[in-house]
Design a protein around this motif. Structure first.
Motif, PDB file in Angstrom:
ATOM      1  N   PRO A   1     -11.770 -27.852  24.100  1.00 47.83           N
ATOM      2  CA  PRO A   1     -12.644 -27.888  25.274  1.00 47.83           C
ATOM      3  C   PRO A   1     -12.461 -29.114  26.153  1.00 47.83           C
ATOM      4  N   CYS A   2     -12.238 -30.282  25.574  1.00 46.79           N
ATOM      5  CA  CYS A   2     -12.087 -31.493  26.379  1.00 46.79           C
ATOM      6  C   CYS A   2     -10.757 -31.506  27.128  1.00 46.79           C
ATOM      7  N   ALA A   3      -9.721 -31.023  26.476  1.00 49.00           N
ATOM      8  CA  ALA A   3      -8.401 -30.962  27.102  1.00 49.00           C
ATOM      9  C   ALA A   3      -8.263 -29.756  28.017  1.00 49.00           C
ATOM     10  N   GLN A   4      -9.235 -28.850  27.950  1.00 51.69           N
ATOM     11  CA  GLN A   4      -9.234 -27.629  28.753  1.00 51.69           C
ATOM     12  C   GLN A   4      -7.956 -26.826  28.514  1.00 51.69           C
ATOM     13  N   ARG A   5      -7.624 -26.677  27.230  1.00 53.14           N
ATOM     14  CA  ARG A   5      -6.424 -25.962  26.815  1.00 53.14           C
ATOM     15  C   ARG A   5      -6.712 -25.135  25.582  1.00 53.14           C
ATOM     16  N   ALA A   6      -5.764 -24.324  25.228  1.00 54.66           N
ATOM     17  CA  ALA A   6      -5.759 -23.614  23.953  1.00 54.66           C
ATOM     18  C   ALA A   6      -4.344 -23.730  23.408  1.00 54.66           C
ATOM     19  N   VAL A   7      -4.242 -23.877  22.104  1.00 57.24           N
ATOM     20  CA  VAL A   7      -2.937 -24.058  21.482  1.00 57.24           C
ATOM     21  C   VAL A   7      -2.894 -23.220  20.207  1.00 57.24           C
ATOM     22  N   GLY A   8      -1.730 -22.691  19.899  1.00 54.47           N
ATOM     23  CA  GLY A   8      -1.570 -21.866  18.715  1.00 54.47           C
ATOM     24  C   GLY A   8      -1.721 -22.653  17.429  1.00 54.47           C
ATOM     25  N   VAL A   9      -2.293 -22.017  16.435  1.00 56.52           N
ATOM     26  CA  VAL A   9      -2.502 -22.658  15.148  1.00 56.52           C
ATOM     27  C   VAL A   9      -1.174 -23.088  14.532  1.00 56.52           C
ATOM     28  N   GLU A  10      -0.139 -22.281  14.700  1.00 56.85           N
ATOM     29  CA  GLU A  10       1.164 -22.629  14.138  1.00 56.85           C
ATOM     30  C   GLU A  10       1.677 -23.954  14.692  1.00 56.85           C
ATOM     31  N   ALA A  11       1.476 -24.190  15.995  1.00 61.13           N
ATOM     32  CA  ALA A  11       1.892 -25.453  16.602  1.00 61.13           C
ATOM     33  C   ALA A  11       1.069 -26.608  16.049  1.00 61.13           C
ATOM     34  N   VAL A  12      -0.212 -26.373  15.838  1.00 64.12           N
ATOM     35  CA  VAL A  12      -1.080 -27.424  15.288  1.00 64.12           C
ATOM     36  C   VAL A  12      -0.619 -27.818  13.893  1.00 64.12           C
ATOM     37  N   LEU A  13      -0.276 -26.838  13.091  1.00 64.95           N
ATOM     38  CA  LEU A  13       0.129 -27.116  11.721  1.00 64.95           C
ATOM     39  C   LEU A  13       1.535 -27.696  11.616  1.00 64.95           C
ATOM     40  N   ARG A  14       2.375 -27.403  12.586  1.00 64.67           N
ATOM     41  CA  ARG A  14       3.770 -27.810  12.529  1.00 64.67           C
ATOM     42  C   ARG A  14       4.031 -29.162  13.212  1.00 64.67           C
ATOM     43  N   LEU A  15       3.273 -29.471  14.254  1.00 67.81           N
ATOM     44  CA  LEU A  15       3.556 -30.659  15.067  1.00 67.81           C
ATOM     45  C   LEU A  15       2.462 -31.722  14.903  1.00 67.81           C
ATOM     46  N   PRO A  16       2.800 -32.897  14.378  1.00 69.98           N
ATOM     47  CA  PRO A  16       1.792 -33.948  14.163  1.00 69.98           C
ATOM     48  C   PRO A  16       1.082 -34.390  15.443  1.00 69.98           C
ATOM     49  N   ASN A  17       1.805 -34.448  16.559  1.00 74.65           N
ATOM     50  CA  ASN A  17       1.172 -34.874  17.812  1.00 74.65           C
ATOM     51  C   ASN A  17       0.109 -33.881  18.266  1.00 74.65           C
ATOM     52  N   VAL A  18       0.371 -32.608  18.064  1.00 74.45           N
ATOM     53  CA  VAL A  18      -0.597 -31.581  18.455  1.00 74.45           C
ATOM     54  C   VAL A  18      -1.798 -31.645  17.519  1.00 74.45           C
ATOM     55  N   MET A  19      -1.580 -31.894  16.242  1.00 74.43           N
ATOM     56  CA  MET A  19      -2.694 -32.053  15.299  1.00 74.43           C
ATOM     57  C   MET A  19      -3.564 -33.234  15.720  1.00 74.43           C
ATOM     58  N   MET A  20      -2.930 -34.335  16.118  1.00 74.48           N
ATOM     59  CA  MET A  20      -3.675 -35.504  16.571  1.00 74.48           C
ATOM     60  C   MET A  20      -4.508 -35.141  17.815  1.00 74.48           C
ATOM     61  N   LEU A  21      -3.934 -34.370  18.722  1.00 70.79           N
ATOM     62  CA  LEU A  21      -4.659 -33.936  19.913  1.00 70.79           C
ATOM     63  C   LEU A  21      -5.886 -33.106  19.538  1.00 70.79           C
ATOM     64  N   VAL A  22      -5.735 -32.201  18.584  1.00 73.96           N
ATOM     65  CA  VAL A  22      -6.851 -31.353  18.150  1.00 73.96           C
ATOM     66  C   VAL A  22      -7.970 -32.219  17.565  1.00 73.96           C
ATOM     67  N   VAL A  23      -7.612 -33.202  16.747  1.00 72.95           N
ATOM     68  CA  VAL A  23      -8.612 -34.080  16.143  1.00 72.95           C
ATOM     69  C   VAL A  23      -9.314 -34.906  17.217  1.00 72.95           C
ATOM     70  N   GLU A  24      -8.563 -35.481  18.128  1.00 71.04           N
ATOM     71  CA  GLU A  24      -9.167 -36.272  19.215  1.00 71.04           C
ATOM     72  C   GLU A  24     -10.098 -35.418  20.065  1.00 71.04           C
ATOM     73  N   ASP A  25      -9.667 -34.208  20.377  1.00 71.44           N
ATOM     74  CA  ASP A  25     -10.488 -33.318  21.179  1.00 71.44           C
ATOM     75  C   ASP A  25     -11.781 -32.969  20.442  1.00 71.44           C
ATOM     76  N   ALA A  26     -11.683 -32.667  19.165  1.00 73.58           N
ATOM     77  CA  ALA A  26     -12.873 -32.314  18.385  1.00 73.58           C
ATOM     78  C   ALA A  26     -13.846 -33.489  18.307  1.00 73.58           C
ATOM     79  N   CYS A  27     -13.335 -34.681  18.078  1.00 72.44           N
ATOM     80  CA  CYS A  27     -14.202 -35.863  18.011  1.00 72.44           C
ATOM     81  C   CYS A  27     -14.900 -36.106  19.346  1.00 72.44           C
ATOM     82  N   THR A  28     -14.162 -35.949  20.431  1.00 72.35           N
ATOM     83  CA  THR A  28     -14.737 -36.155  21.750  1.00 72.35           C
ATOM     84  C   THR A  28     -15.791 -35.095  22.057  1.00 72.35           C
ATOM     85  N   ALA A  29     -15.514 -33.856  21.717  1.00 73.54           N
ATOM     86  CA  ALA A  29     -16.492 -32.781  21.965  1.00 73.54           C
ATOM     87  C   ALA A  29     -17.762 -33.007  21.142  1.00 73.54           C
TER      88      ALA A  29
END
Length: 96
Positions: free
Chosen positions: A20-48
């Motif tokens: 929600p903060c990044a105003q994006r959606a990303v596939g779960v496979e990318a989140v699990l495979r790419l550390p930078n995307v996982m970091m983005l998901v965590v940062e977004d969740a903390c901010t929300a």
């Protein structure tokens, strides 16, 4: 996740994580495979979560000093959300 059973759907179901903060959606496979995307998901969740907590703590109008501090905190959250959007651009729009 798709609500249509896979055998009746034309495509296999895709699962996405909404940021929600990044105003994006990303596939779960990318989140699990790419550390930078996982970091983005965590940062977004903390901010929300911080934003939701901030909204719940709104002081009464007659508490002017508390409201000033509350608004200052809101501006800081706005800046953090902007940084998360910038991070999303770096992580998701970077050319490989």
């Amino acid at each position: 996740m798709s609500t249509v059973p896979w055998r009746r759907s034309r495509r296999p179901p895709t699962t996405v994580v909404t940021l929600p903060c990044a105003q994006r959606a990303v596939g779960v496979e990318a989140v699990l495979r790419l550390p930078n995307v996982m970091m983005l998901v965590v940062e977004d969740a903390c901010t929300a979560l911080s934003r939701e907590d901030w909204r719940r703590r709104e002081p009464a109008r007659w508490r002017s000093q508390a409201r000033r501090r509350w608004h200052t905190e809101g501006r800081q959250l706005d800046a953090k959300e902007s940084r998360v959007r910038d991070l999303a651009v770096q992580c998701l729009d970077a050319s490989d």
